[in-house]
Scaffold this active site. Sequence first.
Site, PDB file in Angstrom:
ATOM      1  N   LEU A  33       0.812  -1.215   0.000  1.00  0.00           N
ATOM      2  CA  LEU A  33       0.000   0.000   0.000  1.00  0.00           C
ATOM      3  C   LEU A  33       0.845   1.264   0.000  1.00  0.00           C
ATOM      4  O   LEU A  33       0.367   2.334  -0.361  1.00  0.00           O
ATOM      5  CB  LEU A  33      -0.922  -0.002   1.226  1.00  0.00           C
ATOM      6  CG  LEU A  33      -1.872  -1.202   1.339  1.00  0.00           C
ATOM      7  CD1 LEU A  33      -2.641  -1.138   2.654  1.00  0.00           C
ATOM      8  CD2 LEU A  33      -2.833  -1.238   0.154  1.00  0.00           C
ATOM      9  N   GLY A  36       8.119   3.924   2.925  1.00  0.00           N
ATOM     10  CA  GLY A  36       8.815   5.125   3.367  1.00  0.00           C
ATOM     11  C   GLY A  36      10.155   4.739   3.947  1.00  0.00           C
ATOM     12  O   GLY A  36      10.635   3.615   3.750  1.00  0.00           O
ATOM     13  N   PHE A  38      10.824   4.048   6.884  1.00  0.00           N
ATOM     14  CA  PHE A  38      10.664   3.004   7.898  1.00  0.00           C
ATOM     15  C   PHE A  38      10.627   1.608   7.288  1.00  0.00           C
ATOM     16  O   PHE A  38      10.982   0.619   7.922  1.00  0.00           O
ATOM     17  CB  PHE A  38       9.365   3.232   8.680  1.00  0.00           C
ATOM     18  CG  PHE A  38       8.127   3.139   7.827  1.00  0.00           C
ATOM     19  CD1 PHE A  38       7.517   1.921   7.590  1.00  0.00           C
ATOM     20  CD2 PHE A  38       7.586   4.276   7.247  1.00  0.00           C
ATOM     21  CE1 PHE A  38       6.385   1.832   6.789  1.00  0.00           C
ATOM     22  CE2 PHE A  38       6.458   4.203   6.447  1.00  0.00           C
ATOM     23  CZ  PHE A  38       5.859   2.976   6.216  1.00  0.00           C
ATOM     24  N   GLY A  39      10.132   1.482   6.044  1.00  0.00           N
ATOM     25  CA  GLY A  39       9.908   0.181   5.431  1.00  0.00           C
ATOM     26  C   GLY A  39       8.693   0.228   4.532  1.00  0.00           C
ATOM     27  O   GLY A  39       8.544   1.159   3.744  1.00  0.00           O
ATOM     28  N   VAL A  41       4.205  -0.794   3.995  1.00  0.00           N
ATOM     29  CA  VAL A  41       2.907  -1.207   4.528  1.00  0.00           C
ATOM     30  C   VAL A  41       2.285  -2.145   3.503  1.00  0.00           C
ATOM     31  O   VAL A  41       2.163  -1.797   2.325  1.00  0.00           O
ATOM     32  CB  VAL A  41       1.980  -0.009   4.782  1.00  0.00           C
ATOM     33  CG1 VAL A  41       0.605  -0.499   5.247  1.00  0.00           C
ATOM     34  CG2 VAL A  41       2.584   0.927   5.824  1.00  0.00           C
ATOM     35  N   LYS A  56       2.384  -3.020   8.939  1.00  0.00           N
ATOM     36  CA  LYS A  56       3.502  -2.085   8.803  1.00  0.00           C
ATOM     37  C   LYS A  56       4.781  -2.861   9.085  1.00  0.00           C
ATOM     38  O   LYS A  56       4.989  -3.357  10.196  1.00  0.00           O
ATOM     39  CB  LYS A  56       3.340  -0.915   9.776  1.00  0.00           C
ATOM     40  CG  LYS A  56       4.341   0.212   9.562  1.00  0.00           C
ATOM     41  CD  LYS A  56       3.984   1.413  10.432  1.00  0.00           C
ATOM     42  CE  LYS A  56       4.901   2.597  10.160  1.00  0.00           C
ATOM     43  NZ  LYS A  56       4.524   3.777  10.984  1.00  0.00           N
ATOM     44  N   ASP A 148       2.277  14.106  15.763  1.00  0.00           N
ATOM     45  CA  ASP A 148       2.530  14.024  14.317  1.00  0.00           C
ATOM     46  C   ASP A 148       1.226  14.048  13.521  1.00  0.00           C
ATOM     47  O   ASP A 148       1.056  13.293  12.561  1.00  0.00           O
ATOM     48  CB  ASP A 148       3.322  12.752  14.004  1.00  0.00           C
ATOM     49  CG  ASP A 148       3.936  12.772  12.602  1.00  0.00           C
ATOM     50  OD1 ASP A 148       4.165  13.883  12.071  1.00  0.00           O
ATOM     51  OD2 ASP A 148       4.180  11.690  12.043  1.00  0.00           O
TER      52      ASP A 148
END
Length: 248
Positions: A33, A36, A38-39, A41, A56, A148
């Site tokens: 989906l 980023g 981070f990795g 999704v 995630k 955030d």
Amino acid sequence: MSSKGNTETEAFELIEGHYLVGNQGIYKVQEFLGEGAFGKVAKCSKLGSQEMYAIKIITHVEEGMEEFESMKLIKALDPDENHLIKMYECFSFQNMICLVFEILEESLEDFLNKNKCKATPLTYVRAIAQQMFQALQALKSIGVVHCDIKLDNIMFADKQSLKFKLIDFGLALETEELSTDTDVKIDIQVNPFRAPEVILGLPLDESVDMWALGMVLACVYRGNYIFPPKSEYETDKAEHRTGLRCRA
């Protein structure tokens, strides 16, 4: 190559059809989906079930565990009643941290982009405001600040009935920690949703979330940003021109 580099490589070698072995079942990757720093999704099905999940997949174990700890801060709150993302489990798989969430529809960012940044009807703005105010009230009741809030982090849970949820608690902090940590201001919020007190280095509390939500609502209503997203300086200058500055 460092272990950190290996971890990133393994995570990005995941492809559709691969399996993730969790604590509560085995998940099959159907599609990705988004991704980023981070990795990724992934939209996943659970073997033996018709349910779909958003997993995630975080490549850095430490960051993944920090987000898991942040989610534990809100475990006492009813996610549906308070319009918060629901997490089912967290597990480690091949040097990655996997957080299993309910699957939602699209973010406000995607919604505005699809609508070519046109102004949004007030019915949408009102629904977002009411539900996010409830979410922030719930967070305040347990002494937690999201830190955030932005277009990406508010998603449609059901577009037809205008149900929304607040997601991504990776930067969430306890209010007491936020108010006493003098270094935390550089790590929270993004332009153009950053509160003036964050930019100016003033004492912080849960009001930083309210400012960010106000900017989100204005963006949704107008179809574009109120303040320039380029830098703190540009945002600060624009806030000064409009008189929207916090009072010390």
